[in-house]
Enzyme design. Structure first.
Site, PDB file in Angstrom:
ATOM      1  N   ARG A  31     -10.329 -11.590   1.871  1.00  0.00           N
ATOM      2  CA  ARG A  31     -11.115 -12.699   1.334  1.00  0.00           C
ATOM      3  C   ARG A  31     -10.358 -14.021   1.460  1.00  0.00           C
ATOM      4  O   ARG A  31     -10.961 -15.084   1.563  1.00  0.00           O
ATOM      5  CB  ARG A  31     -11.501 -12.383  -0.119  1.00  0.00           C
ATOM      6  CG  ARG A  31     -10.326 -12.214  -1.041  1.00  0.00           C
ATOM      7  CD  ARG A  31     -10.679 -11.490  -2.343  1.00  0.00           C
ATOM      8  NE  ARG A  31     -10.773 -10.035  -2.174  1.00  0.00           N
ATOM      9  CZ  ARG A  31     -11.071  -9.194  -3.147  1.00  0.00           C
ATOM     10  NH1 ARG A  31     -11.337  -9.635  -4.356  1.00  0.00           N
ATOM     11  NH2 ARG A  31     -11.146  -7.900  -2.917  1.00  0.00           N
ATOM     12  N   LYS A  35       0.844  -1.196   0.000  1.00  0.00           N
ATOM     13  CA  LYS A  35       0.000   0.000   0.000  1.00  0.00           C
ATOM     14  C   LYS A  35       0.882   1.250   0.000  1.00  0.00           C
ATOM     15  O   LYS A  35       2.020   1.208   0.476  1.00  0.00           O
ATOM     16  CB  LYS A  35      -0.863   0.022   1.265  1.00  0.00           C
ATOM     17  CG  LYS A  35      -2.009  -0.956   1.261  1.00  0.00           C
ATOM     18  CD  LYS A  35      -2.823  -0.825   2.541  1.00  0.00           C
ATOM     19  CE  LYS A  35      -3.983  -1.812   2.551  1.00  0.00           C
ATOM     20  NZ  LYS A  35      -4.960  -1.622   1.467  1.00  0.00           N
TER      21      LYS A  35
HETATM   22  N1  BES Z   1      -8.192  -3.680   4.227  1.00  0.00           N
HETATM   23  C1  BES Z   1      -8.346  -3.316   2.877  1.00  0.00           C
HETATM   24  C2  BES Z   1      -9.664  -2.605   2.606  1.00  0.00           C
HETATM   25  C3  BES Z   1      -9.817  -1.239   3.206  1.00  0.00           C
HETATM   26  C4  BES Z   1      -9.558  -0.121   2.472  1.00  0.00           C
HETATM   27  C5  BES Z   1     -10.290  -1.091   4.496  1.00  0.00           C
HETATM   28  C6  BES Z   1      -9.741   1.128   3.017  1.00  0.00           C
HETATM   29  C7  BES Z   1     -10.459   0.158   5.047  1.00  0.00           C
HETATM   30  C8  BES Z   1     -10.191   1.270   4.307  1.00  0.00           C
HETATM   31  C9  BES Z   1      -8.299  -4.551   1.993  1.00  0.00           C
HETATM   32  O1  BES Z   1      -7.518  -5.591   2.450  1.00  0.00           O
HETATM   33  C10 BES Z   1      -7.747  -4.131   0.685  1.00  0.00           C
HETATM   34  O2  BES Z   1      -6.614  -3.743   0.651  1.00  0.00           O
HETATM   35  N2  BES Z   1      -8.548  -4.211  -0.365  1.00  0.00           N
HETATM   36  C11 BES Z   1      -8.131  -3.818  -1.661  1.00  0.00           C
HETATM   37  C12 BES Z   1      -8.664  -4.828  -2.639  1.00  0.00           C
HETATM   38  C13 BES Z   1      -8.119  -4.682  -4.023  1.00  0.00           C
HETATM   39  C14 BES Z   1      -6.642  -5.017  -4.048  1.00  0.00           C
HETATM   40  C15 BES Z   1      -8.883  -5.588  -4.947  1.00  0.00           C
HETATM   41  C16 BES Z   1      -8.708  -2.442  -1.943  1.00  0.00           C
HETATM   42  O3  BES Z   1      -9.830  -2.164  -1.537  1.00  0.00           O
HETATM   43  O4  BES Z   1      -8.008  -1.642  -2.551  1.00  0.00           O
HETATM   44 MN    MN Z   2      -5.496  -5.415   1.865  1.00  0.00          MN
END
Ligand code: BES
Ligand code: MN
Ligand code: ZN
Length: 492
Positions: free
Chosen positions: A350, A276
């Site tokens: 997931r 990230k």
């Molecule tokens: N934990 C994150 C989702 C999230 C984003 C929670 C913002 C709280 C605030 C999750 O694990 C994630 O990173 N999801 C990705 C999925 C993508 C790679 C398909 C996302 O939402 O960008």
């Molecule tokens: Mn994530």
């Protein structure tokens, strides 16, 4: 935690630090305000008029030494116009009254809700006052400093109108809900070097002991034995050992099918090799908020003791990059036997939930509800007001949505449809863990759906509602504990 109880005395004779009575817009006095007004020979109405008290929801007028009144202070709170008070306004009034009490350093408040919908107002005021008295100080400063910041308010009593004298059981549920919410906030707000998977396991053991739950905390070896290759793939880059936690509350016959709650417990989500960006990455300590919700619900259930069987499952680990971490393109076999190509290591929620859902099958559940900060796409779609809800059962979906409305802890249903599944196709495994950018919250739900075929199921994407990411209120919200405890109670 505030001590909540019912009080039967008259508003004017109640000996306490402050009595709180409602006044509507247009200086229309509630039943309790009228009682105080009579006892004070018109002093209350005169003060309300002199202050040009608006009576709007959220307005407060603190009065000192009102004649003929046993309490030291009278707090007048606005109850709005003719419309019945909403859950949101009632919660706001409870929050405002408790904040005022803390400002004035008083220990006990006795609130007299308006007659219309008094029980709902009491319930919401419990949650509002608990929220106003919540502090996270575990990792702050010296003990002296922490003591100085402690809220003064210790007891809140409710003086109910004559028709609502039998409010005891509802008050118990409301207080247990507040206690659950406080616990969820506590776990969420803990720094990620404190709130590790091991710590969550230890918390589960502690909660089980104090609240009469059966608990099983599994380590890596036991998780391997279960064949949870998908869950374990997320732990590859982390030095912190994973935990798979099962908490069981039995309030009914062994043969009664339980409701199973499943929580995403990523104690920190860096994204892994699909790293990230640095900005706001600290928010990812709240990526265990689904797990936190399960802990909060189990705590409330342990206090309420409903005649049901309830199971709480938490998959807990960190998502870290390292030389051992999962790489984009790696393929893993889930507990269900289905194989998964991990195209993006940041879609890790997931991957841990799918194995937890497969594990849930062994309980032959009446319903499984998973709770997860699963996608940024859900935050984009619904913001911080509604959590996303997906379900294979209309009746389950509607029951949760109704509970959300009752508690002002809301959900908005999004589609689960086969047409969205195609995007998860992979040439190298049974499925990929990500689809494109489009409909990201939906394709994430569709991934989980492939592991939720053997029971009625709802998936709650709480990424937008579990915490506030900035400002004075930066912190966990405790959502959606209130809605889920209410949902459990609607099945009694
Ligand atoms: N934990 C994150 C989702 C999230 C984003 C929670 C913002 C709280 C605030 C999750 O694990 C994630 O990173 N999801 C990705 C999925 C993508 C790679 C398909 C996302 O939402 O960008
Ligand atoms: Mn994530
Ligand atoms: Zn995540």
């Amino acid at each position: 935690m505030i001590d909540y109880s019912l009080r039967t005395e008259h508003p004017s004779t109640t000996k306490t630090d402050a009595v709180a009575v409602a006044v509507h817009e247009g200086h229309r006095l509630s039943w309790a305000a009228q009682e105080i007004d009579k006892a004070s020979k018109g002093a209350l109405a005169a003060a309300v008029a002199a202050a040009s008290f608006s009576g709007r929801c959220g307005a407060l007028l603190p009065l000192l030494n009102v004649p003929g009144v046993a309490a030291k202070r009278v707090y007048v709170f606005g109850a709005g116009d003719e419309k019945p008070l909403s859950a949101k306004d009632a919660r706001g009034a409870g929050r405002a009254l408790a904040a005022l009490a803390n400002e004035q350093s008083i220990a006990e408040l006795c609130v007299f809700p308006i007659a219309d919908n008094a029980k709902m107002i009491m319930q919401q005021m419990v949650l509002g006052s608990s929220d106003a008295c919540y502090r996270f100080d575990e990792t702050k400063g010296t003990t002296a400093k922490r003591a100085a910041e402690k809220p003064s308010l210790k007891r809140v009593r409710f003086g109910m109108p004559a028709a609502d004298k039998d409010s005891g059981s509802l008050l118990k549920v409301a207080a247990a809900t507040a206690s659950g919410i406080e616990y969820t906030k506590y776990l969420g707000n803990l720094p990620p070097n404190h709130c590790t998977p091991k710590r969550l396991g230890d918390e589960a053991k502690k909660l089980a002991k104090s609240h009469g739950l059966k608990v099983t905390v599994m380590d890596r070896k036991q998780i391997e034995k279960l064949g949870m290759g998908s869950f374990l793939s997320v732990t590859n880059g982390s030095e912190e050992p994973p935990r798979f936690i099962v908490m069981e509350y039995s309030g009914a016959k062994k043969t009664d099918a339980p409701t199973v709650f499943v929580g995403k417990g990523i104690t920190f989500d860096t994204g892994g090799i699909s790293l990230k960006p640095a900005g706001d990455m600290d928010h990812m300590k709240w990526d265990m908020s689904g797990a936190g919700t399960v802990f909060g619900v189990m705590k409330a259930v342990g206090e309420i003791k409903p005649k049901q069987n309830i199971v709480g499952i938490v998959a807990a680990c960190e998502n870290m990059p390292s030389g051992k971490a999962t790489k984009p393109g790696d393929v893993f076999t889930s507990m269900s036997g289905q194989t998964i190509e991990v195209l993006n290591t940041d879609a890790e929620g997931r991957l841990i939930l799918c194995d937890a859902l497969t594990y849930a099958e062994r309980f032959k559940p009446r319903a499984v509800i998973d709770i997860a900060t699963l996608t940024g796409a859900c935050v984009v779609a619904l913001g911080g007001v509604n959590a996303g809800l997906f379900s294979t059962s209309d009746s389950l979906a509607n029951a949760i949505i109704d509970s959300g409305k009752t508690m002002n802890d809301r959900f908005w249903r999004l589609p689960l449809e086969d047409d969205y599944q195609e995007a998860l196709n992979s040439n190298f495994a049974d499925m990929a863990n990500v689809a494109g950018r489009e409909g990201g919250a939906i394709t994430a739900a569709c991934f989980l759906w492939r592991f939720a075929k053997k029971f009625d199921w709802a998936h709650l994407d709480i990424a937008g509602v579990a915490y506030k990411g900035s400002g004075k209120e930066k912190g966990a919200t405790g959502r959606p504990v209130a809605a889920l405890v209410n949902y459990v109670m609607t099945m009694e």
